[in-house]
Design an enzyme around this catalytic site. Structure first.
Site, PDB file in Angstrom:
ATOM      1  N   THR A   1     -31.894 -20.779 -33.050  1.00  0.00           N
ATOM      2  CA  THR A   1     -31.046 -19.584 -33.098  1.00  0.00           C
ATOM      3  C   THR A   1     -30.509 -19.331 -31.699  1.00  0.00           C
ATOM      4  O   THR A   1     -31.243 -18.919 -30.805  1.00  0.00           O
ATOM      5  CB  THR A   1     -31.853 -18.369 -33.583  1.00  0.00           C
TER       6      THR A   1
ATOM      7  N   LYS B   1     -26.562 -16.064 -38.834  1.00  0.00           N
ATOM      8  CA  LYS B   1     -27.995 -15.963 -38.503  1.00  0.00           C
ATOM      9  C   LYS B   1     -28.250 -14.744 -37.622  1.00  0.00           C
ATOM     10  O   LYS B   1     -29.209 -13.997 -37.842  1.00  0.00           O
ATOM     11  CB  LYS B   1     -28.453 -17.239 -37.798  1.00  0.00           C
TER      12      LYS B   1
END
Lengths: 291, 291
Positions: free
Chosen positions: B99, B175
């Site tokens: 991420t 995300k």
């Protein structure tokens, strides 16, 4: 109790009327009362009997459901001129379903107790459609035997009943804790959804992914579903949750508990009202986030 | 592709190792690489082969999964000494599962493209247990044919795969939008739960009622369940979500989007770290709310 209890509903707005309709459909023939003549006319057309005052209603029922908007209205229907407390028989139990501060419901319970009237603290949740279907949820606090006495009628009204404690006020407390969380989760959902839109992501894809991921919440699924359809027709208008989050943060202030997210959510809900969206569904908070 | 693709995993921390274990259990014999010797030793004991460098790994596989912690580490394993970009064959596709900010993954994709290497933007979610079971979720952005080419292996890894778009960066964007929401919902859950505790409500009753009411969220059920058991053993340590919420608010700043709740949640997560809870599960944010 061998015969079914006779029930009265004071306050037949969206929720109160839905509860009364549900009771009517199950043969309970509720007695109702509202300060607004047009609400009483609508109830009469549905076949309900109208009481001339809260006191007159209380004299003829076993259980008085109070489903008005705020603490001032609860106080008025209980202790105002021709209020429940002015009734002659004083045999009815009062059930306060409005979302109000714990001290407010405790204060009412003490004043009623002095008159020999019992109060059950019983906030409700789920919206008019579920209230009408008898599938709303209810958080109950008060004397356990008194609650048990009305079990059959409560079962008709709410298929999810949580007995919180015997302490009047705990119903209000847990309702405010829940609504604080619902309010924060709503503003958060709008903030994140609007950010995704602004990043150029497909709104339907955002919805689909979040609903299946760690950012999911009940309020995200419900309200962002309305946002996707661009449907801001009010189920619950913005001021209702604004009021509840305000009550919750004040309750927290009273015990010295920090609510930084609650305060931020409250500010955004108040901004939504200030920007002219008070008549819309609370999903409209997203409008304050859009460019 | 007639023979199954050969897969390499760079970064075998909690998530990377779980992914590699899953691939191993399905007969894929992954090649792995980590900067930490002890992680490589653990992988070797499990029967995995260790590559001597990211470049050496890339030369022998069809797909390189990058599962390191942050953008600096992604950059190092791709473009550092003996990084993937220094490989000789340049036939492997790179899939970035970390991420990181959208600009970071876009920058990597551009630099790799100039060398003839494709990048798929593929953040993952669900934690080590689901990664190991092949039931994590994955958000995929990039060339559709390239993604389709690896469909069989992606199906092994993640039973929930969301094809976001063909635009590298959109995986990172969605995300971060999700993790922003998860972070806010977590802090909100802690704030509300701690308020309920302070009001004298039974914690189990709070949990039960909220899980069935409008304040419910995925993160409330998951993390407050741990709080109830007083179990702060780390599944995801506090700094991970703190980093993600920070990335999300900076992404929002970049497009002029307001994130008042995101900022309030970030401040609370940072406070949780500052109060010494960095080694605990992120449910420990509730400790900052308790008296």
């Amino acid at each position: 109790m061998t015969t079914p209890p006779v029930v009265g509903v004071i306050g037949i707005g969206a929720m109160g009327l839905a509860i009364a309709k549900n009771l009517l459909s199950r043969g309970h023939l509720p007695l109702v009362r509202d300060v607004r003549r047009e609400a009483e006319d609508e109830a009469r057309e549905l076949g309900m009997e109208i009481a001339s005052s809260p006191a007159a209603l209380a004299d003829r029922v076993d259980l008085v459901l109070v489903v008005v908007v705020n603490a001032a209205e609860v106080e008025a229907v209980l202790f105002g001129a021709d209020g429940v407390a002015a009734g002659r028989t004083r045999r009815a139990t009062v059930m306060v379903c409005s979302t109000i501060a714990p001290e407010a419901v405790i204060g009412c319970a003490e004043r009623l107790r002095a008159l020999g009237i019992d109060l059950i603290d019983a906030p409700i949740s789920g919206g008019p459609a579920r209230a009408c279907a008898g599938t709303m949820s209810m958080m109950l606090a008060g004397d356990a035997r008194r609650i048990a006495e009305f079990d059959a009628i409560l079962t008709c009204m709410a298929n999810r009943r949580f007995i919180i404690s015997e302490r009047v006020g705990d119903g209000a407390r847990i309702k405010l804790v829940n609504n604080l969380l619902a309010g924060i989760n709503l503003v958060a959902a709008a903030e994140a959804f609007a950010l995704g839109e602004r990043m150029g992501l497909d709104p339907r894809r955002i919805y689909e992914v979040i609903c299946e991921s760690s950012g999911d919440s009940w309020v995200f699924q419900d309200r962002m579903g309305r946002v996707l359809e661009d449907d801001f027709g009010p189920r619950a208008r913005v001021p209702i949750l604004t009021k509840d989050v305000g009550l919750a943060t004040r309750m927290a202030d009273g015990v010295g508990a920090a609510t930084p997210l609650g305060r931020a959510a409250l500010a955004r809900l108040e901004q939504t009202v200030a920007e002219g969206y008070a008549g819309l569904d609370d999903a409209a908070v997203i409008k304050t986030y859009r460019p």
